[in-house]
Scaffold this motif. Structure first.
Motif, mmCIF file in Angstrom:
data_model
loop_
_atom_site.group_PDB
_atom_site.id
_atom_site.type_symbol
_atom_site.label_atom_id
_atom_site.label_comp_id
_atom_site.label_asym_id
_atom_site.label_seq_id
_atom_site.Cartn_x
_atom_site.Cartn_y
_atom_site.Cartn_z
ATOM 1 N N LEU A 116 -0.527 0.067 14.146
ATOM 2 C CA LEU A 116 0.728 0.303 13.441
ATOM 3 C C LEU A 116 0.660 1.547 12.570
ATOM 4 C CD1 LEU A 116 1.726 -3.289 12.224
ATOM 5 C CD2 LEU A 116 2.646 -2.036 14.190
ATOM 6 N N ALA A 117 1.811 2.202 12.413
ATOM 7 C CA ALA A 117 1.927 3.330 11.493
ATOM 8 C C ALA A 117 2.346 2.877 10.105
ATOM 9 C CB ALA A 117 2.924 4.352 12.029
ATOM 10 N N GLY A 118 3.130 1.801 10.036
ATOM 11 C CA GLY A 118 3.617 1.291 8.758
ATOM 12 C C GLY A 118 4.131 -0.118 8.916
ATOM 13 N N ILE A 162 -2.379 1.059 6.065
ATOM 14 C CA ILE A 162 -1.119 1.742 6.364
ATOM 15 C C ILE A 162 -0.131 1.528 5.222
ATOM 16 C CG2 ILE A 162 -1.382 1.579 8.873
ATOM 17 C CD1 ILE A 162 0.454 -0.884 8.803
ATOM 18 N N PRO A 163 0.811 2.458 5.035
ATOM 19 C CA PRO A 163 1.858 2.241 4.039
ATOM 20 C C PRO A 163 2.634 0.962 4.353
ATOM 21 C CG PRO A 163 1.835 4.523 4.760
ATOM 22 C CD PRO A 163 0.926 3.778 5.688
ATOM 23 N N ALA A 164 2.884 0.152 3.320
ATOM 24 C CA ALA A 164 3.526 -1.138 3.560
ATOM 25 C C ALA A 164 4.266 -1.602 2.319
ATOM 26 C CB ALA A 164 2.485 -2.180 3.971
ATOM 27 N N ARG A 220 0.862 -1.192 0.000
ATOM 28 C CA ARG A 220 0.000 0.000 0.000
ATOM 29 C C ARG A 220 0.889 1.228 0.000
ATOM 30 N NH1 ARG A 220 -2.916 3.721 3.151
ATOM 31 N NH2 ARG A 220 -5.110 3.954 2.506
ATOM 32 N N ALA A 241 4.877 6.688 6.002
ATOM 33 C CA ALA A 241 4.586 6.401 7.416
ATOM 34 C C ALA A 241 5.730 6.913 8.276
ATOM 35 C CB ALA A 241 4.401 4.905 7.628
ATOM 36 N N LEU A 271 -5.313 -2.882 7.205
ATOM 37 C CA LEU A 271 -4.877 -1.914 8.207
ATOM 38 C C LEU A 271 -4.840 -0.497 7.643
ATOM 39 C CD1 LEU A 271 -1.903 -3.927 9.804
ATOM 40 C CD2 LEU A 271 -4.297 -3.853 10.554
ATOM 41 N N ILE A 289 6.439 1.559 13.251
ATOM 42 C CA ILE A 289 6.611 0.884 11.968
ATOM 43 C C ILE A 289 7.158 -0.512 12.265
ATOM 44 C CG2 ILE A 289 7.818 0.867 9.754
ATOM 45 C CD1 ILE A 289 7.974 3.922 9.936
#
Length: 385
Positions: free
Chosen positions: A309-311, A345-347, A248, A252, A343, A280
């Motif tokens: 989680l943030a990332g 979140i950036p991943a 994604r 983050a 979630l 993260i």
């Protein structure tokens, strides 16, 4: 993270070292008598000296009540950045987990670390044997505590992983460690030590090469800036180990937490796992079938550890493939998407850290920014001072 030979009976590669270091697994079985104090022709850490000077002498006879002390996050402890390493500094080489094959392994570790411009001392008990462990739990813990309390030692590097770090955690003196913060470096099974140090003291530790790793140019280009420079660092994806996959897109920001997934999942429910809220999460593993990765991520999710989680960054997962005789299965990327995409979140996955030759050194507890458009992990504050 089973204490097994380099290839298990199911054909899965063993964990604990780099892909080129898998042979450093013991051939002996059962419980061997501990070796006598090892003379390496250099200074070694004296457990007796430490026991005379600290409260561990009394605690070493029995497991302390680990659950009585809250984690650092629960206690409101601020993260502590250790002093950066400088050329000429002395670091302690310790064996907190699996047994070492021979004295030659220690010599190899010394040569590798000294090639970085550092001096070395060796833990008194590194060549002890207690089954598949490098000595009794309290003795391995004593080597660590001796390193933390010795003012002449600037950092601590694990010689190898394997299994056993979690067993020594009840023997560590967290208040003493917080008062004497030092860079602790290693990966794989050392994950439990790094996470516990962050949870119980706030100490930033380093998920990076062990002393028997191969320090490639890529590995050094991460290791030196992170541990030596005292400046913000950007960890880039330029590695021959393969590219990254974006799960994604986005950016983050949060403190880094994570390590080996198998080791981390086994810590759920213990007082040694830090809070993941706003962090993260970075994970790596080796030789786990896809359904096992699924099972462990399911455990983390149902334990409430993924929701805040943030990332998310997935590193190397070499050998994490479907079962060969499975009627149907998922690919690893499918399972990661199933758990992480909801979630929001950036991943990314495929980052260069873990059981690979070219690896990042990732500081547990350091503030970072994940940028999926470049695949970079930017350490927005220096992880060392």
């Amino acid at each position: 993270m089973n204490p097994a030979p380099p290839v298990t009976s199911t054909g899965r590669p063993a964990k604990g070292n780099d892909i080129e270091d898998g042979s450093d697994q013991p051939k002996a079985t059962g419980t061997a008598a501990p070796l006598a104090r090892v003379d390496f022709g250099m200074d070694s850490l004296s457990r007796r000296r430490f026991l005379r000077g600290t409260a561990l002498a009394g605690a070493a006879l029995s497991f302390p009540a680990a659950a009585a002390t809250p984690t650092a996050s629960a206690a409101g402890l601020a993260p502590i950045r250790p002093a950066r390493l400088r050329e000429g500094d002395t670091v302690a080489l310790v064996a907190p987990a699996g047994v070492l094959r021979s004295r030659g392994t220690v010599d190899e570790a010394r040569e590798t670390i000294e090639s970085l411009g550092l001096r070395t001392v060796v833990g008194e008990n590194v060549l002890d044997r207690h089954g598949y462990l490098a000595g009794r739990d309290e003795d391995r813990a004593a080597d660590l505590m001796a390193a933390f309390t010795d003012d002449a030692i600037a950092g601590i590097v694990a010689i190898r992983g394997g299994w056993g770090c979690a067993r020594l955690l009840p023997f560590l003196d967290w208040r003493t460690i917080r008062a004497n913060p030092k860079a602790v470096i290693g990966y794989s099974d050392v994950t439990s030590l790094l996470l516990a140090l962050y949870a119980r003291t706030g100490l930033v530790g380093f998920h990076g090469p062990v002393a028997t790793s191969t320090f490639t140019d890529f590995t050094l280009d991460s290791f030196r800036p992170v541990v030596f420079s005292g400046e913000p660092v950007e960890l880039g994806p330029d590695s021959d180990e393969g590219g990254m996959t974006v799960i994604r897109h986005g950016t983050a920001r949060g403190r880094l937490v994570g390590g080996n997934l198998t080791v981390l999942a086994a810590m759920v429910g213990t007082p040694y796992l830090p809070s993941f809220e706003g962090h993260i999460l970075f994970l790596e593993d080796i030789g786990e079938s896809v359904y096992r990765i699924d099972r462990m991520l399911t455990q983390l999710g149902q334990a409430g550890l993924l929701g805040g989680l943030a990332g998310f960054v997935m590193g190397s997962c070499r050998g994490c493939t479907p079962e060969q005789d499975a009627i149907a299965s998922f690919e690893l990327v499918d399972v990661i998407r199933q758990h992480i995409e909801p979630l929001g979140i950036p991943a990314v996955m495929g980052a260069p850290f873990g059981h690979v030759s070219d690896k990042w050194t990732v500081p547990v507890g350091s503030m970072a920014e994940l940028r999926t458009e470049t695949g970079a992990l930017h350490l927005v504050e220096a992880p060392v001072v």
